[in-house]
Design a protein around this motif. Structure first.
Motif, PDB file in Angstrom:
ATOM      1  N   MET A  47       3.056  -2.307 -12.131  1.00 24.35           N
ATOM      2  CA  MET A  47       2.425  -1.637 -11.015  1.00 24.35           C
ATOM      3  C   MET A  47       2.921  -2.275  -9.718  1.00 24.35           C
ATOM      4  SD  MET A  47      -1.595  -1.084 -10.484  1.00 24.35           S
ATOM      5  CE  MET A  47      -2.266  -0.856  -8.886  1.00 24.35           C
ATOM      6  N   SER A  48       3.256  -1.452  -8.746  1.00 26.81           N
ATOM      7  CA  SER A  48       3.768  -1.986  -7.505  1.00 26.81           C
ATOM      8  C   SER A  48       2.624  -2.436  -6.596  1.00 26.81           C
ATOM      9  CB  SER A  48       4.621  -0.930  -6.794  1.00 26.81           C
ATOM     10  OG  SER A  48       3.817   0.162  -6.429  1.00 26.81           O
ATOM     11  N   GLU A  49       2.973  -3.335  -5.677  1.00 29.32           N
ATOM     12  CA  GLU A  49       1.990  -3.879  -4.750  1.00 29.32           C
ATOM     13  C   GLU A  49       1.585  -2.815  -3.723  1.00 29.32           C
ATOM     14  OE1 GLU A  49       1.447  -7.984  -2.254  1.00 29.32           O
ATOM     15  OE2 GLU A  49       3.432  -7.374  -2.865  1.00 29.32           O
ATOM     16  N   GLN A  50       0.302  -2.775  -3.386  1.00 30.47           N
ATOM     17  CA  GLN A  50      -0.219  -1.816  -2.411  1.00 30.47           C
ATOM     18  C   GLN A  50       0.363  -2.099  -1.023  1.00 30.47           C
ATOM     19  OE1 GLN A  50      -2.630   0.853  -2.851  1.00 30.47           O
ATOM     20  NE2 GLN A  50      -1.820   1.299  -0.841  1.00 30.47           N
ATOM     21  N   ILE A  51       0.792  -1.043  -0.355  1.00 30.20           N
ATOM     22  CA  ILE A  51       1.322  -1.133   0.997  1.00 30.20           C
ATOM     23  C   ILE A  51       0.274  -0.559   1.947  1.00 30.20           C
ATOM     24  CG2 ILE A  51       3.150  -0.332   2.554  1.00 30.20           C
ATOM     25  CD1 ILE A  51       4.144  -2.265   0.387  1.00 30.20           C
ATOM     26  N   HIS A  52       0.035  -1.263   3.059  1.00 34.00           N
ATOM     27  CA  HIS A  52      -0.916  -0.800   4.056  1.00 34.00           C
ATOM     28  C   HIS A  52      -0.244  -0.656   5.417  1.00 34.00           C
ATOM     29  CE1 HIS A  52      -4.523  -1.072   1.637  1.00 34.00           C
ATOM     30  NE2 HIS A  52      -5.219  -0.665   2.689  1.00 34.00           N
ATOM     31  N   ARG A  53      -0.829   0.225   6.215  1.00 38.42           N
ATOM     32  CA  ARG A  53      -0.423   0.400   7.604  1.00 38.42           C
ATOM     33  C   ARG A  53      -1.613   0.000   8.468  1.00 38.42           C
ATOM     34  NH1 ARG A  53       1.216   5.929   8.407  1.00 38.42           N
ATOM     35  NH2 ARG A  53       3.316   5.162   8.076  1.00 38.42           N
ATOM     36  N   LEU A  54      -1.347  -0.833   9.472  1.00 29.55           N
ATOM     37  CA  LEU A  54      -2.367  -1.222  10.427  1.00 29.55           C
ATOM     38  C   LEU A  54      -1.844  -0.912  11.820  1.00 29.55           C
ATOM     39  CD1 LEU A  54      -4.672  -4.208  10.428  1.00 29.55           C
ATOM     40  CD2 LEU A  54      -3.345  -3.788  12.480  1.00 29.55           C
TER      41      LEU A  54
END
Length: 116
Positions: free
Chosen positions: A1-8
């Protein structure tokens, strides 16, 4: 499973004292250290600045984005820091099912669309 990417996305007031030249030098210092720190952390983004305000988009692995933003909040050059968006980054496939030619580049640029 790939790491979660976030936008801030955030906005802040410039709290750097000094002449216009001193403020420009301060922003150049911010850019230089940010490029190094962000590359090491796998964070990408864009910084907008005028004499009174900063606005920035940060994208990357959730822990790295969080740590980067914590540093920004503690940085005395920023005041009145306001988060405008904090959400998972989701690629938007084009209607054809192919990645658009203007897809962003960098560590979070993969398009999850499948070709027909």
């Amino acid at each position: 499973m790939s790491e979660q990417i976030h936008r801030l996305v955030y906005f802040s007031r410039n709290a750097m004292p000094g002449t216009e030249d001193e403020i420009v030098a301060g922003v150049q210092q911010i850019l230089a250290s940010s490029r190094s720190n962000n590359a090491r952390a796998g964070v990408t983004g864009a910084l907008l600045f005028n004499s009174g305000c900063f606005a920035q988009v940060l994208e990357g692995p959730t822990p790295a984005v969080t740590e980067t933003f914590e540093r920004i909040q503690w940085d005395e050059r920023h005041s009145e820091v306001l988060v405008l968006e904090y959400a998972p980054w989701l690629p938007v496939p084009s209607p054809t099912g192919r990645c658009p030619s203007s897809a962003p580049t960098g560590p979070i640029s993969s398009c999850s669309a499948t070709s027909p």
